[in-house]
Design an enzyme around this catalytic site. Structure first.
Site, mmCIF file in Angstrom:
data_model
loop_
_atom_site.group_PDB
_atom_site.id
_atom_site.type_symbol
_atom_site.label_atom_id
_atom_site.label_comp_id
_atom_site.label_asym_id
_atom_site.label_seq_id
_atom_site.Cartn_x
_atom_site.Cartn_y
_atom_site.Cartn_z
ATOM 1 N N THR A 103 -6.221 3.203 -4.570
ATOM 2 C CA THR A 103 -5.794 4.074 -5.660
ATOM 3 C C THR A 103 -5.038 3.297 -6.728
ATOM 4 O O THR A 103 -5.312 3.414 -7.921
ATOM 5 C CB THR A 103 -4.910 5.199 -5.089
ATOM 6 O OG1 THR A 103 -5.670 5.928 -4.127
ATOM 7 C CG2 THR A 103 -4.452 6.134 -6.184
ATOM 8 N N ASP A 106 0.871 -1.178 0.000
ATOM 9 C CA ASP A 106 0.000 0.000 0.000
ATOM 10 C C ASP A 106 0.905 1.223 0.000
ATOM 11 O O ASP A 106 2.096 1.136 0.305
ATOM 12 C CB ASP A 106 -0.902 -0.007 1.243
ATOM 13 C CG ASP A 106 -1.874 1.167 1.283
ATOM 14 O OD1 ASP A 106 -2.186 1.735 0.211
ATOM 15 O OD2 ASP A 106 -2.308 1.541 2.379
ATOM 16 N N SER A 107 0.327 2.375 -0.300
ATOM 17 C CA SER A 107 1.095 3.617 -0.219
ATOM 18 C C SER A 107 1.489 3.915 1.231
ATOM 19 O O SER A 107 2.496 4.565 1.474
ATOM 20 C CB SER A 107 0.272 4.772 -0.769
ATOM 21 O OG SER A 107 -0.959 4.857 -0.092
ATOM 22 N N CYS A 123 -4.192 -1.156 -1.965
ATOM 23 C CA CYS A 123 -4.254 0.289 -2.106
ATOM 24 C C CYS A 123 -5.333 0.567 -3.130
ATOM 25 O O CYS A 123 -5.207 0.175 -4.294
ATOM 26 C CB CYS A 123 -2.893 0.801 -2.591
ATOM 27 S SG CYS A 123 -2.881 2.555 -3.011
ATOM 28 N N GLU A 171 -6.271 8.600 9.970
ATOM 29 C CA GLU A 171 -4.863 8.645 10.402
ATOM 30 C C GLU A 171 -4.666 9.504 11.640
ATOM 31 O O GLU A 171 -3.654 9.380 12.329
ATOM 32 C CB GLU A 171 -3.979 9.115 9.248
ATOM 33 C CG GLU A 171 -3.991 8.080 8.143
ATOM 34 C CD GLU A 171 -2.899 8.241 7.112
ATOM 35 O OE1 GLU A 171 -2.391 9.358 6.969
ATOM 36 O OE2 GLU A 171 -2.569 7.233 6.462
ATOM 37 N N CYS A 213 -11.440 2.072 -0.128
ATOM 38 C CA CYS A 213 -10.120 2.496 0.344
ATOM 39 C C CYS A 213 -9.875 1.719 1.622
ATOM 40 O O CYS A 213 -10.777 1.599 2.455
ATOM 41 C CB CYS A 213 -10.127 3.999 0.613
ATOM 42 S SG CYS A 213 -8.678 4.602 1.519
ATOM 43 N N THR A 214 -8.679 1.209 1.757
ATOM 44 C CA THR A 214 -8.414 0.303 2.881
ATOM 45 C C THR A 214 -8.381 1.004 4.242
ATOM 46 O O THR A 214 -8.348 0.345 5.269
ATOM 47 C CB THR A 214 -7.108 -0.487 2.635
ATOM 48 O OG1 THR A 214 -6.107 0.411 2.157
ATOM 49 C CG2 THR A 214 -7.332 -1.580 1.628
ATOM 50 N N HIS A 215 -8.433 2.341 4.244
ATOM 51 C CA HIS A 215 -8.564 3.044 5.530
ATOM 52 C C HIS A 215 -10.002 3.008 6.063
ATOM 53 O O HIS A 215 -10.226 3.165 7.252
ATOM 54 C CB HIS A 215 -8.209 4.537 5.375
ATOM 55 C CG HIS A 215 -6.759 4.837 5.395
ATOM 56 N ND1 HIS A 215 -5.899 4.453 4.405
ATOM 57 C CD2 HIS A 215 -5.995 5.522 6.298
ATOM 58 C CE1 HIS A 215 -4.671 4.893 4.683
ATOM 59 N NE2 HIS A 215 -4.714 5.539 5.821
ATOM 60 N N TYR A 225 -0.847 8.257 -2.262
ATOM 61 C CA TYR A 225 -0.901 8.185 -3.722
ATOM 62 C C TYR A 225 -2.187 8.851 -4.259
ATOM 63 O O TYR A 225 -2.231 9.289 -5.393
ATOM 64 C CB TYR A 225 -0.922 6.725 -4.200
ATOM 65 C CG TYR A 225 0.348 5.922 -4.033
ATOM 66 C CD1 TYR A 225 1.519 6.466 -3.509
ATOM 67 C CD2 TYR A 225 0.375 4.582 -4.432
ATOM 68 C CE1 TYR A 225 2.672 5.687 -3.374
ATOM 69 C CE2 TYR A 225 1.524 3.810 -4.309
ATOM 70 C CZ TYR A 225 2.668 4.364 -3.780
ATOM 71 O OH TYR A 225 3.794 3.594 -3.666
ATOM 72 N N GLY A 226 -3.216 8.896 -3.442
ATOM 73 C CA GLY A 226 -4.565 9.241 -3.903
ATOM 74 C C GLY A 226 -4.687 10.595 -4.573
ATOM 75 O O GLY A 226 -5.551 10.804 -5.409
#
Lengths: 270, 270
Positions: free
Chosen positions: B77, B12-13, B75, B153, B187-189, B44-45
């Site tokens: 993105t 992932d980024s 990721c 985050e 999105c993995t977040h 990256y997004g």
């Protein structure tokens, strides 16, 4: 070319440094300006000291190659990390920290100064150290504000905007309770939130914009050396970025009226 | 080494891909996992398609060199940009889009599917295209959610957290009004916000986590090829990042229980 007529260089990890460009154009309307935004690697604020230093060295090398008479590192994170070792500020360049620290120390009456910036800038400890060097009796209240850059970049900047106000209160109320009379906006994105910040802190707290202070510092230094442009027409603005130029143009309009200026994409470190 | 016993690679980024690692460890506890977070260049997004592609190629090359039997591009993105040209998904690797699109198309009853992701993922148009390839009568309602990554985050994830709820309402109420019964968290977040998202959308909307679906896809493919590990002990987790390892360890704990796993810093593209 006569050195006087060389442009002033400004760089940042992204868009925020455009607030310093805006200030420069206001006070030095005849100067040509070259701006570099390292948009392929933005943001710097969450990265480590050594990564930030290597990126900043590439940004500086690029502007040197373009040819500038003075450089402003209009990135709070770079300025902070570099100020630690005194490796950046001289008669040809400055960051955004020392000028704002100097002004804050001059205008504060009760010697209680707040500093808000990215986590990397705050944890460098430079604001506190530089303020105490100027006046050991200054009390410094620092607060990292990691959400302010995304809020600004996504347009959450209007007075009364609930998410921005709630997050700003969380960051700023402890500073207000500490009784600060001066607040350094230690990130070039933050002036766009000054309405919200003033509403929370009230009229008794003076806001110091780091980009504006760096612009005035450049004006003073160039004036002393006889290096201000003698042209009478309006200065030009040339924009460089490291990711898509279209994306840059689109985002830049949040920060500054570009007039007819176009952005050009470049590669660093090659 | 027996190919069966090679690790599964995940990249992932930044940190978000760790939610896919968590899912993998839940369903495949005996597998070794290697994770790469490109933290020096996160996010990256907000970057352009060609920059994202060149970064992703370097991430893939790194995991190939380490030696993995399967790779998940965890990721959103990267998965989205790569899915456009079908250049990434084959029997040795997958992104997080196709598996979640497939599940969403299967579980939706009213054929109204919402997709939330980063601006780059949404503007790629891939979710819509892939959903309509599976079933042309599906109606897709997409919404870029640029504030969700910074909210996660910075820990704004609890139910009732006012800034997160206000921003989530702004993003999600139009999808609710459109009558979706299924929402892809592209999105993995985003799984960390699923409490807040569920509160807004109600029980009638099924949330599809792209990381979880990718983990199940990997399990199915490896099972079909007889490549699942035959070890009986718990699998190991090895972490790589491109910025400070200490910073990575600190931030990673928001996403996953690292156990005793340590991170190691590496350089890409050299």
């Amino acid at each position: 070319m006569d050195k006087k007529e060389l442009p002033i260089g400004v760089f940042d990890s992204g868009m925020g440094g455009l607030t310093a460009v805006k200030e420069l154009r206001d006070i030095l309307p005849h100067e040509d300006i070259v701006y570099l935004g390292d948009t392929a690697r933005v943001p710097y604020g969450s990265k480590s000291r050594e990564t930030i230093l290597s990126y900043a060295a590439e940004d500086l090398a690029f502007l040197k190659k373009v040819g500038v008479k003075f450089t402003i590192a209009a990135c709070g994170t770079v300025s902070s990390v570099m100020a630690r070792d005194n490796i950046f500020e001289d008669e040809r360049s400055c960051g955004v920290i020392r000028p704002s620290v100097k002004t804050a120390a001059e205008v504060s009456k009760n010697k209680k100064i707040g500093v808000i910036a990215t986590p990397a800038s705050i944890s460098s400890g430079n604001y506190e150290r530089l303020l105490k060097e100027l006046s050991p009796d200054i009390e410094v209240y620092s607060k990292p504000c990691p959400m302010f850059v995304p809020l600004v970049e996504n347009g959450y900047v209007e007075r009364g905007c609930i998410p921005a106000v709630e997050i700003a209160k969380e960051y700023l109320l402890p500073l207000k309770q500490a009784g600060i009379d001066t607040l350094i906006l230690g990130c070039t994105h933050y002036p766009l939130l000054s309405g919200i910040i003033s509403d929370i802190l009230g009229d008794g707290v003076r806001l110091i914009s780091s980009g504006a202070e760096a612009a005035r510092h450049a004006q003073r230094l160039l004036g002393e050396k006889g290096l201000l442009s003698t042209k009478s027409g309006p200065g030009t603005l040339k924009l460089y970025c490291t990711d898509s130029a279209d994306l840059f143009m689109e985002n830049a309009t949040h920060f500054i009226d570009l007039g007819g200026a176009r952005a050009e994409r470049v590669s660093l470190g090659e």
